[in-house]
Motif scaffolding. Structure first.
Motif, mmCIF file in Angstrom:
data_model
loop_
_atom_site.group_PDB
_atom_site.id
_atom_site.type_symbol
_atom_site.label_atom_id
_atom_site.label_comp_id
_atom_site.label_asym_id
_atom_site.label_seq_id
_atom_site.Cartn_x
_atom_site.Cartn_y
_atom_site.Cartn_z
ATOM 1 N N GLU A 164 0.817 -1.267 0.059
ATOM 2 C CA GLU A 164 0.032 0.087 -0.058
ATOM 3 C C GLU A 164 0.919 1.177 -0.047
ATOM 4 O O GLU A 164 0.678 2.250 -0.701
ATOM 5 N N GLN A 165 2.048 1.298 1.041
ATOM 6 C CA GLN A 165 3.071 2.414 0.756
ATOM 7 C C GLN A 165 3.579 2.651 -0.385
ATOM 8 O O GLN A 165 3.871 3.750 -1.181
ATOM 9 N N ALA A 166 3.888 1.529 -1.215
ATOM 10 C CA ALA A 166 4.565 1.476 -2.568
ATOM 11 C C ALA A 166 3.443 2.203 -3.546
ATOM 12 O O ALA A 166 4.014 2.999 -4.411
ATOM 13 N N VAL A 167 2.339 1.797 -3.641
ATOM 14 C CA VAL A 167 1.212 2.309 -4.507
ATOM 15 C C VAL A 167 1.165 3.937 -4.313
ATOM 16 O O VAL A 167 1.365 4.619 -5.257
ATOM 17 N N LEU A 168 1.151 4.241 -2.831
ATOM 18 C CA LEU A 168 0.963 5.683 -2.674
ATOM 19 C C LEU A 168 2.339 6.556 -3.176
ATOM 20 O O LEU A 168 2.215 7.568 -3.795
ATOM 21 N N ALA A 169 3.471 5.906 -2.930
ATOM 22 C CA ALA A 169 4.783 6.307 -3.334
ATOM 23 C C ALA A 169 4.792 6.485 -5.079
ATOM 24 O O ALA A 169 5.258 7.749 -5.508
ATOM 25 N N LEU A 170 4.435 5.567 -5.672
ATOM 26 C CA LEU A 170 4.249 5.429 -7.209
ATOM 27 C C LEU A 170 3.327 6.578 -7.653
ATOM 28 O O LEU A 170 3.569 7.143 -8.442
ATOM 29 N N GLU A 171 2.216 6.815 -6.991
ATOM 30 C CA GLU A 171 1.221 7.767 -7.300
ATOM 31 C C GLU A 171 1.743 9.094 -6.990
ATOM 32 O O GLU A 171 1.339 10.054 -7.533
ATOM 33 N N ARG A 172 2.707 9.306 -6.172
ATOM 34 C CA ARG A 172 3.398 10.699 -5.862
ATOM 35 C C ARG A 172 4.350 11.148 -6.972
ATOM 36 O O ARG A 172 4.437 12.344 -7.128
ATOM 37 N N ARG A 173 4.743 10.247 -7.741
ATOM 38 C CA ARG A 173 5.850 10.392 -8.935
ATOM 39 C C ARG A 173 5.212 11.122 -10.087
ATOM 40 O O ARG A 173 3.972 10.749 -10.433
ATOM 41 N N GLY A 174 6.063 11.892 -10.859
ATOM 42 C CA GLY A 174 5.493 12.165 -12.273
ATOM 43 C C GLY A 174 5.911 11.405 -13.112
ATOM 44 O O GLY A 174 7.026 10.856 -13.166
ATOM 45 N N PHE A 175 5.217 11.168 -14.200
ATOM 46 C CA PHE A 175 5.439 10.130 -15.307
ATOM 47 C C PHE A 175 5.717 11.137 -16.711
ATOM 48 O O PHE A 175 4.606 11.807 -16.904
ATOM 49 N N PRO A 176 6.776 10.985 -17.618
ATOM 50 C CA PRO A 176 7.117 11.651 -18.859
ATOM 51 C C PRO A 176 5.972 11.497 -19.831
ATOM 52 O O PRO A 176 5.915 12.359 -20.512
ATOM 53 N N GLY A 177 5.281 10.268 -19.946
ATOM 54 C CA GLY A 177 4.643 10.035 -21.274
ATOM 55 C C GLY A 177 3.746 9.117 -20.955
ATOM 56 O O GLY A 177 3.813 8.187 -19.975
ATOM 57 N N PRO A 178 2.927 8.785 -21.985
ATOM 58 C CA PRO A 178 1.849 7.695 -22.029
ATOM 59 C C PRO A 178 2.758 6.343 -21.888
ATOM 60 O O PRO A 178 3.744 5.999 -22.545
#
Length: 77
Positions: A10-24
């Motif tokens: 669950e913590q990993a899911v939230l951490a991934l969601e905090r990041r920005g991603f460059p493209g599709p």
């Protein structure tokens, strides 16, 4: 694990969601590679986390932002 705390996944899911991603596709690729989850399962877990008070306590900024996005999408339908 303390029942009041989120698990590692669950913590990993939230951490991934905090990041920005460059493209599709970049986010979906990270979900598969880093978490070993299908994107559909990831979004199911994320949606459940948004209703979990432990997630709110762990990362209030991210959870509140995602709750606002979810509510906006619901009202647009």
């Amino acid at each position: 694990m303390n029942p009041e705390q989120l698990g590692d996944r669950e913590q990993a899911v939230l951490a991934l969601e905090r990041r920005g991603f460059p493209g599709p596709g970049a986010k979906e690729r990270a979900i598969r590679e880093e978490l070993g989850l299908a994107p559909v399962r990831y979004y199911q877990l994320l949606n459940a986390l948004l209703d979990d008070e432990r997630a709110l306590a762990h990362d209030p900024v991210t959870v509140n932002r995602l709750r606002r996005v979810r509510e906006t999408r619901r009202t647009e339908r």
